[in-house]
Design a protein around this motif. Structure first.
Motif, mmCIF file in Angstrom:
data_model
loop_
_atom_site.group_PDB
_atom_site.id
_atom_site.type_symbol
_atom_site.label_atom_id
_atom_site.label_comp_id
_atom_site.label_asym_id
_atom_site.label_seq_id
_atom_site.Cartn_x
_atom_site.Cartn_y
_atom_site.Cartn_z
ATOM 1 N N ILE A 132 -3.688 -5.833 -34.801
ATOM 2 C CA ILE A 132 -4.027 -6.270 -34.576
ATOM 3 C C ILE A 132 -4.911 -5.819 -33.225
ATOM 4 O O ILE A 132 -6.224 -4.836 -33.309
ATOM 5 C CB ILE A 132 -4.677 -7.850 -33.866
ATOM 6 C CG1 ILE A 132 -4.731 -8.878 -35.118
ATOM 7 C CG2 ILE A 132 -5.101 -8.109 -33.015
ATOM 8 C CD1 ILE A 132 -3.942 -10.380 -34.524
ATOM 9 N N VAL A 133 -3.304 -5.123 -32.648
ATOM 10 C CA VAL A 133 -3.954 -4.007 -31.274
ATOM 11 C C VAL A 133 -4.957 -2.468 -32.137
ATOM 12 O O VAL A 133 -6.026 -2.366 -31.757
ATOM 13 C CB VAL A 133 -2.433 -3.573 -31.311
ATOM 14 C CG1 VAL A 133 -2.440 -3.106 -29.947
ATOM 15 C CG2 VAL A 133 -1.847 -5.428 -30.215
ATOM 16 N N GLU A 134 -4.035 -1.980 -33.367
ATOM 17 C CA GLU A 134 -4.924 -0.992 -33.601
ATOM 18 C C GLU A 134 -6.646 -0.912 -33.804
ATOM 19 O O GLU A 134 -6.917 -0.151 -33.554
ATOM 20 C CB GLU A 134 -4.191 -0.644 -35.064
ATOM 21 C CG GLU A 134 -4.734 0.365 -35.326
ATOM 22 C CD GLU A 134 -3.838 1.285 -36.406
ATOM 23 O OE1 GLU A 134 -3.475 2.293 -37.120
ATOM 24 O OE2 GLU A 134 -3.386 0.053 -37.420
ATOM 25 N N TYR A 135 -6.403 -2.073 -34.507
ATOM 26 C CA TYR A 135 -8.246 -2.105 -34.407
ATOM 27 C C TYR A 135 -9.243 -2.760 -33.714
ATOM 28 O O TYR A 135 -10.251 -2.430 -32.977
ATOM 29 C CB TYR A 135 -8.524 -2.978 -35.762
ATOM 30 C CG TYR A 135 -8.281 -2.847 -37.173
ATOM 31 C CD1 TYR A 135 -9.512 -1.675 -37.842
ATOM 32 C CD2 TYR A 135 -6.514 -3.258 -37.869
ATOM 33 C CE1 TYR A 135 -8.890 -1.559 -38.981
ATOM 34 C CE2 TYR A 135 -6.405 -3.455 -39.125
ATOM 35 C CZ TYR A 135 -7.881 -1.887 -39.762
ATOM 36 O OH TYR A 135 -7.304 -1.591 -40.799
ATOM 37 N N LEU A 136 -8.282 -3.326 -32.180
ATOM 38 C CA LEU A 136 -9.276 -3.377 -31.136
ATOM 39 C C LEU A 136 -8.469 -2.173 -30.466
ATOM 40 O O LEU A 136 -10.005 -1.934 -29.754
ATOM 41 C CB LEU A 136 -7.989 -4.361 -30.787
ATOM 42 C CG LEU A 136 -8.651 -5.116 -28.550
ATOM 43 C CD1 LEU A 136 -9.728 -5.362 -29.015
ATOM 44 C CD2 LEU A 136 -7.383 -5.390 -28.437
ATOM 45 N N GLY A 137 -8.259 -1.419 -30.338
ATOM 46 C CA GLY A 137 -8.395 -0.220 -29.653
ATOM 47 C C GLY A 137 -9.586 1.154 -30.633
ATOM 48 O O GLY A 137 -9.956 1.859 -29.842
ATOM 49 N N LEU A 138 -9.583 0.920 -31.821
ATOM 50 C CA LEU A 138 -10.402 1.800 -31.954
ATOM 51 C C LEU A 138 -11.969 0.837 -31.706
ATOM 52 O O LEU A 138 -13.069 1.347 -31.892
ATOM 53 C CB LEU A 138 -10.279 1.534 -33.925
ATOM 54 C CG LEU A 138 -9.289 1.682 -34.805
ATOM 55 C CD1 LEU A 138 -8.852 1.514 -36.278
ATOM 56 C CD2 LEU A 138 -9.783 3.379 -34.259
#
Length: 345
Positions: A89-95
């Motif tokens: 979730i953090v990875e996609y939120l960053g993207l």
């Protein structure tokens, strides 16, 4: 014209033990695609500090954001399966957070590099405030123009990609039917036919791209254009020299691929060394299975660094192509015009 003695640069006629090089050599006569690339790389080397600084300004935000997101991802991956889901979730939120910036960043980078090229020509100091002051009146023209170009190119490349996929599918099925009894013959035929199909597809893609390649330079350098009229100006410059522009585009893509491959090989070597050190003290497979999202985030940060290093040279090729097309079509002495700071140059 100002010249600079520089040994070891083979591009200009050798006189004795030194080579005379004009920094604006490509602006005084038509140039070949090889000469444009060669001069772009040389110009980047000679002005590495200001051009790299611009690139650093542009890509510093995604690099910092990627590294900041790495902290919670590492923390979450130390937890259970729920923590692993949290890291995703953090990875996609960053993207998602970076996406608007990453859409605008390349066009701003191209514009800043173009302005820096002009400022270096007349000896002006390059600062972020100075670059923004020059870009600000043209910024929204640039954004609108590049978004329209992205939509147009997206449609064109979608059609080309779909056509290429259908042709490849037909080739594979046809070869499979004709040479089903010989896997070796089938592999050879597929490889040859794919090469035959890929080359004209790549040429068609370059022919489609050349109309959009110099749009940032037109927007930034020619004050009489706006987001829409820049397209007509690009057609005016490219159409009389379509073959030359297409060859330049293909050459630029080839050089960019080589540069990016070289940088990514260095990145993989560094990651390989790190992996080797980790493997000495722990189970490497277990480390990768547990921390692969965090490692992917590190790789993403390295990817931004690769773009930061390579893209100034690529934008310089487009800048030199823009001036080359103006010289071919208009016979304009670009060097003198830059020195005078004429409107529309």
């Amino acid at each position: 014209m100002e010249t600079h003695a520089q040994s070891g640069d083979w591009r200009i006629t050798t006189l004795g033990t030194a080579v005379l090089q004009s920094r604006f050599r490509t602006l005084t006569r038509p140039a070949t695609p090889f000469e444009l690339m060669d001069d772009a790389v040389s110009y980047y080397r000679e002005n590495f500090r200001p051009l790299f600084t611009i690139s650093l300004w542009v890509y510093l935000i995604p690099i910092v954001v990627s590294l900041l997101l790495l902290v919670p991802m590492v923390f979450m991956e130390t937890a259970t399966t729920d923590g692993f889901l949290g890291a995703i979730i953090v990875e996609y939120l960053g993207l998602f957070m970076l996406f608007p910036y990453l859409v605008v960043a390349p066009m701003v980078h191209a514009a800043f590099t173009t302005l820096a090229f002009r400022m270096l020509a007349v000896g002006e100091p390059i600062t972020l405030r100075g670059l923004w002051a020059r870009l600000k009146p043209r910024f929204w023209h640039l954004v609108a123009n590049q978004l329209l170009a992205m939509l147009a190119l997206g449609g064109i490349f979608t059609v080309l990609g779909l056509g290429y996929f259908l042709v490849v599918l037909a080739v594979v099925l046809g070869v499979g039917a004709l040479a089903s009894g010989s896997p070796t013959l089938a592999l050879v035929l597929v490889s040859v036919l794919l090469l035959v199909v890929s080359i004209p597809t790549l040429v068609l893609a370059a022919m489609a791209n050349v109309w959009f390649l110099i749009l940032p330079q037109i927007i930034v350098m020619e004050e009489r254009t706006d987001a829409i009229t820049a397209f007509a100006r690009a057609v005016e410059l490219v159409r009389p020299n379509l073959r030359h522009a297409t060859l330049c585009c293909l050459a630029f893509w080839g050089v960019q691929a080589v540069f990016m491959l070289a940088v990514m090989i260095v990145v993989f070597l560094l990651l390989g060394i790190i992996a080797g050190i980790i493997g000495i003290y722990s189970d490497l497979e277990q480390v990768f299975s547990r921390w692969w999202l965090s490692l992917n985030q590190v790789y993403e940060s390295f990817s931004y660094i690769a773009y930061m290093l390579v893209m100034p040279a690529m934008y310089l090729t487009s800048i030199l192509l823009y001036f080359d097309l103006r010289y071919r079509n208009e016979g304009l002495d670009i060097y003198e015009a830059l020195q005078r700071g004429e409107s529309g140059v």
